[in-house]
Design a protein around this motif. Structure first.
Motif, PDB file in Angstrom:
ATOM      1  N   ALA A  21       0.803  -1.230   0.000  1.00 51.41           N
ATOM      2  CA  ALA A  21       0.000   0.000   0.000  1.00 51.41           C
ATOM      3  C   ALA A  21       0.833   1.277   0.000  1.00 51.41           C
ATOM      4  CB  ALA A  21      -0.928  -0.001   1.212  1.00 51.41           C
ATOM      5  N   GLY A  22       2.112   1.174  -0.292  1.00 56.64           N
ATOM      6  CA  GLY A  22       2.965   2.356  -0.245  1.00 56.64           C
ATOM      7  C   GLY A  22       3.135   3.055  -1.574  1.00 56.64           C
ATOM      8  N   SER A  23       2.403   2.643  -2.596  1.00 53.18           N
ATOM      9  CA  SER A  23       2.608   3.195  -3.925  1.00 53.18           C
ATOM     10  C   SER A  23       1.812   4.481  -4.135  1.00 53.18           C
ATOM     11  CB  SER A  23       2.177   2.176  -4.982  1.00 53.18           C
ATOM     12  OG  SER A  23       0.769   2.101  -5.038  1.00 53.18           O
ATOM     13  N   PRO A  24       2.189   5.281  -5.141  1.00 55.50           N
ATOM     14  CA  PRO A  24       1.430   6.498  -5.466  1.00 55.50           C
ATOM     15  C   PRO A  24      -0.003   6.188  -5.878  1.00 55.50           C
ATOM     16  CG  PRO A  24       3.601   6.541  -6.492  1.00 55.50           C
ATOM     17  CD  PRO A  24       3.419   5.164  -5.939  1.00 55.50           C
ATOM     18  N   TYR A  25      -0.256   5.015  -6.455  1.00 53.71           N
ATOM     19  CA  TYR A  25      -1.609   4.655  -6.861  1.00 53.71           C
ATOM     20  C   TYR A  25      -2.531   4.600  -5.650  1.00 53.71           C
ATOM     21  CZ  TYR A  25       0.563   3.251 -11.279  1.00 53.71           C
ATOM     22  OH  TYR A  25       1.252   3.232 -12.467  1.00 53.71           O
ATOM     23  N   PHE A  26      -2.076   3.973  -4.571  1.00 52.46           N
ATOM     24  CA  PHE A  26      -2.883   3.882  -3.362  1.00 52.46           C
ATOM     25  C   PHE A  26      -3.169   5.269  -2.807  1.00 52.46           C
ATOM     26  CE2 PHE A  26      -3.037   3.759   1.295  1.00 52.46           C
ATOM     27  CZ  PHE A  26      -4.159   2.953   1.478  1.00 52.46           C
ATOM     28  N   SER A  27      -2.178   6.127  -2.771  1.00 52.15           N
ATOM     29  CA  SER A  27      -2.345   7.483  -2.248  1.00 52.15           C
ATOM     30  C   SER A  27      -3.371   8.264  -3.051  1.00 52.15           C
ATOM     31  CB  SER A  27      -1.002   8.232  -2.260  1.00 52.15           C
ATOM     32  OG  SER A  27      -0.037   7.548  -1.484  1.00 52.15           O
ATOM     33  N   ALA A  28      -3.362   8.090  -4.379  1.00 48.35           N
ATOM     34  CA  ALA A  28      -4.302   8.808  -5.240  1.00 48.35           C
ATOM     35  C   ALA A  28      -5.737   8.369  -4.972  1.00 48.35           C
ATOM     36  CB  ALA A  28      -3.942   8.571  -6.706  1.00 48.35           C
ATOM     37  N   ARG A  83      -7.157   1.166   6.974  1.00 47.60           N
ATOM     38  CA  ARG A  83      -6.411   2.418   7.083  1.00 47.60           C
ATOM     39  C   ARG A  83      -7.112   3.523   6.300  1.00 47.60           C
ATOM     40  NH1 ARG A  83      -0.678   2.642   4.367  1.00 47.60           N
ATOM     41  NH2 ARG A  83      -0.578   0.598   5.339  1.00 47.60           N
ATOM     42  N   SER A  84      -7.550   3.219   5.092  1.00 45.92           N
ATOM     43  CA  SER A  84      -8.216   4.224   4.263  1.00 45.92           C
ATOM     44  C   SER A  84      -9.539   4.668   4.889  1.00 45.92           C
ATOM     45  CB  SER A  84      -8.459   3.673   2.857  1.00 45.92           C
ATOM     46  OG  SER A  84      -9.412   2.627   2.863  1.00 45.92           O
ATOM     47  N   ILE A  85     -10.261   3.741   5.505  1.00 46.01           N
ATOM     48  CA  ILE A  85     -11.535   4.080   6.146  1.00 46.01           C
ATOM     49  C   ILE A  85     -11.297   4.997   7.342  1.00 46.01           C
ATOM     50  CG2 ILE A  85     -13.500   3.136   7.435  1.00 46.01           C
ATOM     51  CD1 ILE A  85     -13.171   0.593   5.647  1.00 46.01           C
ATOM     52  N   TYR A  86     -10.307   4.673   8.170  1.00 48.64           N
ATOM     53  CA  TYR A  86     -10.001   5.504   9.333  1.00 48.64           C
ATOM     54  C   TYR A  86      -9.559   6.903   8.915  1.00 48.64           C
ATOM     55  CZ  TYR A  86     -10.109   1.200  12.117  1.00 48.64           C
ATOM     56  OH  TYR A  86     -10.480   0.047  12.733  1.00 48.64           O
ATOM     57  N   ILE A  87      -8.722   6.983   7.893  1.00 47.50           N
ATOM     58  CA  ILE A  87      -8.231   8.288   7.431  1.00 47.50           C
ATOM     59  C   ILE A  87      -9.374   9.117   6.865  1.00 47.50           C
ATOM     60  CG2 ILE A  87      -6.774   9.449   5.715  1.00 47.50           C
ATOM     61  CD1 ILE A  87      -4.768   7.173   6.049  1.00 47.50           C
ATOM     62  N   THR A  88     -10.220   8.509   6.053  1.00 50.57           N
ATOM     63  CA  THR A  88     -11.359   9.212   5.475  1.00 50.57           C
ATOM     64  C   THR A  88     -12.317   9.673   6.564  1.00 50.57           C
ATOM     65  OG1 THR A  88     -11.181   7.855   3.479  1.00 50.57           O
ATOM     66  CG2 THR A  88     -13.236   9.043   3.811  1.00 50.57           C
ATOM     67  N   PHE A  89     -12.544   8.821   7.547  1.00 48.10           N
ATOM     68  CA  PHE A  89     -13.387   9.144   8.690  1.00 48.10           C
ATOM     69  C   PHE A  89     -12.835  10.375   9.415  1.00 48.10           C
ATOM     70  CE2 PHE A  89     -14.776   8.443  13.129  1.00 48.10           C
ATOM     71  CZ  PHE A  89     -16.131   8.222  12.942  1.00 48.10           C
ATOM     72  N   ALA A  90     -11.539  10.406   9.649  1.00 50.95           N
ATOM     73  CA  ALA A  90     -10.908  11.537  10.330  1.00 50.95           C
ATOM     74  C   ALA A  90     -10.985  12.814   9.492  1.00 50.95           C
ATOM     75  CB  ALA A  90      -9.449  11.204  10.645  1.00 50.95           C
ATOM     76  N   SER A 228       4.367  -4.821  -7.031  1.00 51.65           N
ATOM     77  CA  SER A 228       4.321  -5.882  -6.022  1.00 51.65           C
ATOM     78  C   SER A 228       3.234  -6.904  -6.330  1.00 51.65           C
ATOM     79  CB  SER A 228       4.100  -5.279  -4.632  1.00 51.65           C
ATOM     80  OG  SER A 228       2.910  -4.513  -4.593  1.00 51.65           O
ATOM     81  N   TYR A 229       2.131  -6.444  -6.938  1.00 50.79           N
ATOM     82  CA  TYR A 229       1.045  -7.377  -7.291  1.00 50.79           C
ATOM     83  C   TYR A 229       1.482  -8.289  -8.439  1.00 50.79           C
ATOM     84  CZ  TYR A 229      -3.846  -8.824  -7.166  1.00 50.79           C
ATOM     85  OH  TYR A 229      -5.005  -9.539  -6.990  1.00 50.79           O
ATOM     86  N   VAL A 230       2.073  -7.676  -9.459  1.00 45.60           N
ATOM     87  CA  VAL A 230       2.542  -8.459 -10.606  1.00 45.60           C
ATOM     88  C   VAL A 230       3.602  -9.481 -10.165  1.00 45.60           C
ATOM     89  CG1 VAL A 230       3.724  -8.330 -12.832  1.00 45.60           C
ATOM     90  CG2 VAL A 230       2.013  -6.612 -12.244  1.00 45.60           C
ATOM     91  N   ALA A 231       4.479  -9.070  -9.270  1.00 41.57           N
ATOM     92  CA  ALA A 231       5.531  -9.965  -8.798  1.00 41.57           C
ATOM     93  C   ALA A 231       4.944 -11.159  -8.066  1.00 41.57           C
ATOM     94  CB  ALA A 231       6.480  -9.200  -7.875  1.00 41.57           C
ATOM     95  N   LEU A 232       3.923 -10.944  -7.250  1.00 44.89           N
ATOM     96  CA  LEU A 232       3.298 -12.031  -6.512  1.00 44.89           C
ATOM     97  C   LEU A 232       2.535 -12.980  -7.447  1.00 44.89           C
ATOM     98  CD1 LEU A 232       2.009 -10.090  -3.378  1.00 44.89           C
ATOM     99  CD2 LEU A 232       3.784 -11.859  -3.413  1.00 44.89           C
ATOM    100  N   LEU A 233       1.871 -12.397  -8.434  1.00 45.12           N
ATOM    101  CA  LEU A 233       1.167 -13.234  -9.422  1.00 45.12           C
ATOM    102  C   LEU A 233       2.151 -14.112 -10.182  1.00 45.12           C
ATOM    103  CD1 LEU A 233      -1.591 -11.054 -11.182  1.00 45.12           C
ATOM    104  CD2 LEU A 233      -1.920 -13.178  -9.932  1.00 45.12           C
ATOM    105  N   THR A 234       3.233 -13.508 -10.599  1.00 41.49           N
ATOM    106  CA  THR A 234       4.229 -14.245 -11.382  1.00 41.49           C
ATOM    107  C   THR A 234       4.895 -15.353 -10.556  1.00 41.49           C
ATOM    108  OG1 THR A 234       4.667 -12.205 -12.600  1.00 41.49           O
ATOM    109  CG2 THR A 234       6.253 -13.990 -12.849  1.00 41.49           C
ATOM    110  N   ALA A 235       5.023 -15.100  -9.259  1.00 40.62           N
ATOM    111  CA  ALA A 235       5.707 -16.049  -8.382  1.00 40.62           C
ATOM    112  C   ALA A 235       4.866 -17.288  -8.057  1.00 40.62           C
ATOM    113  CB  ALA A 235       6.109 -15.368  -7.078  1.00 40.62           C
ATOM    114  N   GLN A 236       3.543 -17.200  -8.297  1.00 40.26           N
ATOM    115  CA  GLN A 236       2.688 -18.344  -7.953  1.00 40.26           C
ATOM    116  C   GLN A 236       2.897 -19.505  -8.925  1.00 40.26           C
ATOM    117  OE1 GLN A 236      -1.431 -17.635  -7.250  1.00 40.26           O
ATOM    118  NE2 GLN A 236      -1.062 -15.874  -5.943  1.00 40.26           N
TER     119      GLN A 236
END
Length: 236
Positions: A21-28, A83-90, A228-236
């Motif tokens: 969850a540390g990527s710019p996509y999540f932040s956006a 985390r996103s719910i708590y932040i939005t709530f605040a 990180s998602y692509v890496a996990l998919l590829t590793a399966q």
């Protein structure tokens, strides 16, 4: 080559995986969710009547918050969703505090909008309590159902878990929100209250279902671009 491997793995049953969850996509997505909730809270202070249907001025915005919640839950997992719910709530309550300060500041002699400002933003705290509690319970339920279904079925059944989780989350959210917000916008009798709850639940759920194909495309877009998602998919 990496994209081909990811596609080949994605078509067969797999365990649930989630991106970091540390990527710019999540932040956006998180920033957009916060903006949507704050704007819908302002709109919700206005009662709206469209033919026989009773709703509020934020009705067209709030389903978007759940669609964004689905993206976060599906791609980043339950911990990131919480985390996103708590932040939005605040953020929603911070907005109320800011509105209160704006109202309390002494108006200039030439300013003639104080009464309108108080009438529009004054009841927002009650709407935010209603929205915040509904959002907190509904989004938590929505995320929990979606993630648990993903943990059971892996990458399969995305549309099914989007629809199922939305139904559960929207029902709890709408019921809690309407029970607190109805008197604020002028709904005081049971028939209109039931109308308010039913219309809100049906509308919000219908919007999410209608947008499921688009939500699915957005989710797949994120999955293909989160390293990180692509890496996990590829590793399966």
């Amino acid at each position: 080559m990496g994209e081909t491997n990811a596609k080949s793995v994605a078509v067969r049953p797999s365990k649930a995986i989630f991106a970091a969850a540390g990527s710019p996509y999540f932040s956006a997505v998180l920033a957009l969710m916060g903006a949507v909730v704050i704007l819908s809270n302002i709109g919700a202070s206005k009662g709206v009547s469209i033919g026989p249907f009773i709703t509020d001025g934020g009705f067209f915005l709030f389903p978007l918050a759940y669609i964004l919640g689905d993206v976060i839950s599906e791609v980043y997992g339950l911990k990131a969703a919480r985390r996103s719910i708590y932040i939005t709530f605040a953020l929603a309550f911070f907005a109320v505090f800011a509105f209160w300060i704006m109202i309390q500041l002494p108006a200039a002699e030439f300013y003639d909008g104080q009464e309108a400002l108080e009438r529009t933003l004054g009841p927002i705290w009650q709407i935010v309590v209603a929205s915040g509690l509904g959002f907190l319970v509904g989004q938590m339920a929505n995320s929990w159902v979606l993630v648990r279904m993903k943990q059971r079925f892996g990458e399969r059944g995305l549309i099914g878990r989007l629809i199922s989780s939305s139904g559960v989350g929207e029902f709890l959210d709408t019921l809690i929100f309407c029970a607190i917000a109805a008197p604020v916008i002028g709904i005081t009798d049971m028939p209109n209250f039931i109308n308010y709850v039913v219309v809100g639940f049906v509308y919000k759920t219908a919007v999410e279902i209608i947008f499921v194909p688009i939500t699915s495309l957005v989710i797949r877009w994120f999955k293909k671009r989160e390293p990180s998602y692509v890496a996990l998919l590829t590793a399966q």
